[in-house]
Scaffold this active site. Structure first.
Site, PDB file in Angstrom:
ATOM      1  N   ASP A  22      41.902  44.224  37.733  1.00 37.74           N
ATOM      2  CA  ASP A  22      40.938  43.389  37.020  1.00 37.74           C
ATOM      3  C   ASP A  22      41.240  41.929  37.359  1.00 37.74           C
ATOM      4  O   ASP A  22      42.306  41.604  37.908  1.00 37.74           O
ATOM      5  CB  ASP A  22      41.062  43.653  35.517  1.00 37.74           C
ATOM      6  CG  ASP A  22      40.168  42.770  34.681  1.00 37.74           C
ATOM      7  OD1 ASP A  22      38.980  42.628  35.022  1.00 37.74           O
ATOM      8  OD2 ASP A  22      40.666  42.188  33.696  1.00 37.74           O
ATOM      9  N   ASP A  24      39.834  38.460  35.336  1.00 40.58           N
ATOM     10  CA  ASP A  24      40.047  37.567  34.189  1.00 40.58           C
ATOM     11  C   ASP A  24      41.015  38.180  33.182  1.00 40.58           C
ATOM     12  O   ASP A  24      40.834  39.326  32.751  1.00 40.58           O
ATOM     13  CB  ASP A  24      38.712  37.278  33.492  1.00 40.58           C
ATOM     14  CG  ASP A  24      37.795  36.445  34.353  1.00 40.58           C
ATOM     15  OD1 ASP A  24      37.926  35.218  34.339  1.00 40.58           O
ATOM     16  OD2 ASP A  24      36.940  37.031  35.051  1.00 40.58           O
ATOM     17  N   ASP A 200      43.340  44.044  31.169  1.00 45.18           N
ATOM     18  CA  ASP A 200      43.774  43.338  29.968  1.00 45.18           C
ATOM     19  C   ASP A 200      42.959  43.620  28.711  1.00 45.18           C
ATOM     20  O   ASP A 200      43.362  43.231  27.626  1.00 45.18           O
ATOM     21  CB  ASP A 200      43.755  41.823  30.223  1.00 45.18           C
ATOM     22  CG  ASP A 200      42.343  41.261  30.233  1.00 45.18           C
ATOM     23  OD1 ASP A 200      41.511  41.735  31.038  1.00 45.18           O
ATOM     24  OD2 ASP A 200      42.059  40.357  29.432  1.00 45.18           O
TER      25      ASP A 200
END
Length: 252
Positions: A22, A24, A200
């Site tokens: 991922d 961001d 996240d």
């Protein structure tokens, strides 16, 4: 032993792994606005090194649009999955979900913009395959944003409202990072490798669960519940762990 060293030693060896990252909150720190992120100066070269270490089995899997990702990482030419799976770039060619550019998405974008104008701090973000209403600068409006976008999704066939960190996104209801990862792992050079997913937030959990079920593993970056067996506290720690994992510390 440092946390990043402990995590990196628990991962499959790079030569037999497929690394799925991922963006961001995972590779880069979150910012108040989508355009406000800062790219660590060493990230582009780290991605190049990881691609070599994995034999090309490296992909970024993000909720951002592919054009947005490419703008932040102009030197990265590898596979990109954007829009939570609604966009794919393989061998330089981009494919997008059929809803991209549709009148339905144009109508939803207009309505999301109108909602953003109703309260200070709300931010509307367009995407090729959807749109987002951010409330990071207006956290008191969380429930209001969730209710309004759920109502919009209910008025739009084929669209769902999806929660992410301090934002709600309207997107096609037949996509997801897990589906995108499953398709990618059927293709060379990813096929037959142990998949490692690093993410996240809640949008990453389906892909993490898929990789675990397929015999791979996952790393959660930051706080919050997760199925991932490994955890690091921030993007900088993940970058350090990946550097250690790929044996790049001694090579540099």
């Amino acid at each position: 032993m440092n946390a990043f060293a402990t995590v990196s030693r628990a991962l499959p060896q790079p030569g037999g792994a497929a690394l799925l990252l991922d963006f961001d909150g995972t590779l880069v720190d979150l910012a108040e606005t989508p355009g406000g992120i800062a790219i660590d100066p060493g990230l582009p070269s780290l991605l190049d090194d990881l691609a070599r270490a994995t034999g090309g089995a490296l992909a970024l899997v993000s909720g951002r649009a592919i054009d947005d990702l490419a703008g932040f990482l102009p030197g990265y030419g590898g596979p990109l999955i954007g829009g939570h799976g609604a966009e794919t770039r393989l061998d330089g060619r981009i494919s997008r979900h059929p809803l991209a550019g549709s009148a339905l998405l144009a109508r939803l974008w207009s309505e999301v913009q109108a909602l953003a104008a109703e309260a200070p701090g709300l931010l509307a973000e367009p995407k090729p395959t959807g749109c987002v209403l951010h409330y990071r600068r207006a956290p008191g409006h969380e429930a209001w944003v969730q209710d309004r976008l759920a109502a919009l999704a209910g008025s739009a066939p084929g669209i769902e409202a999806h929660q992410s960190k301090m934002a709600v996104e309207l997107r096609p209801d037949d996509i997801g990072k897990d589906r995108a990862v499953a398709a990618l792992l059927q293709l060379p050079p990813f096929a037959g490798r142990a998949a490692i997913f690093c993410g996240d937030d809640a949008t990453d959990e389906p892909a993490m669960a898929f990789c675990l079920q397929a015999g791979g593993t996952a790393i959660k970056v930051g706080k919050g519940p997760s199925a991932a067996p490994h955890r690091l506290d921030a993007p900088a720690a993940l970058r350090a762990a990946l550097t250690h994992w790929a044996g790049l510390e001694t090579a540099r």
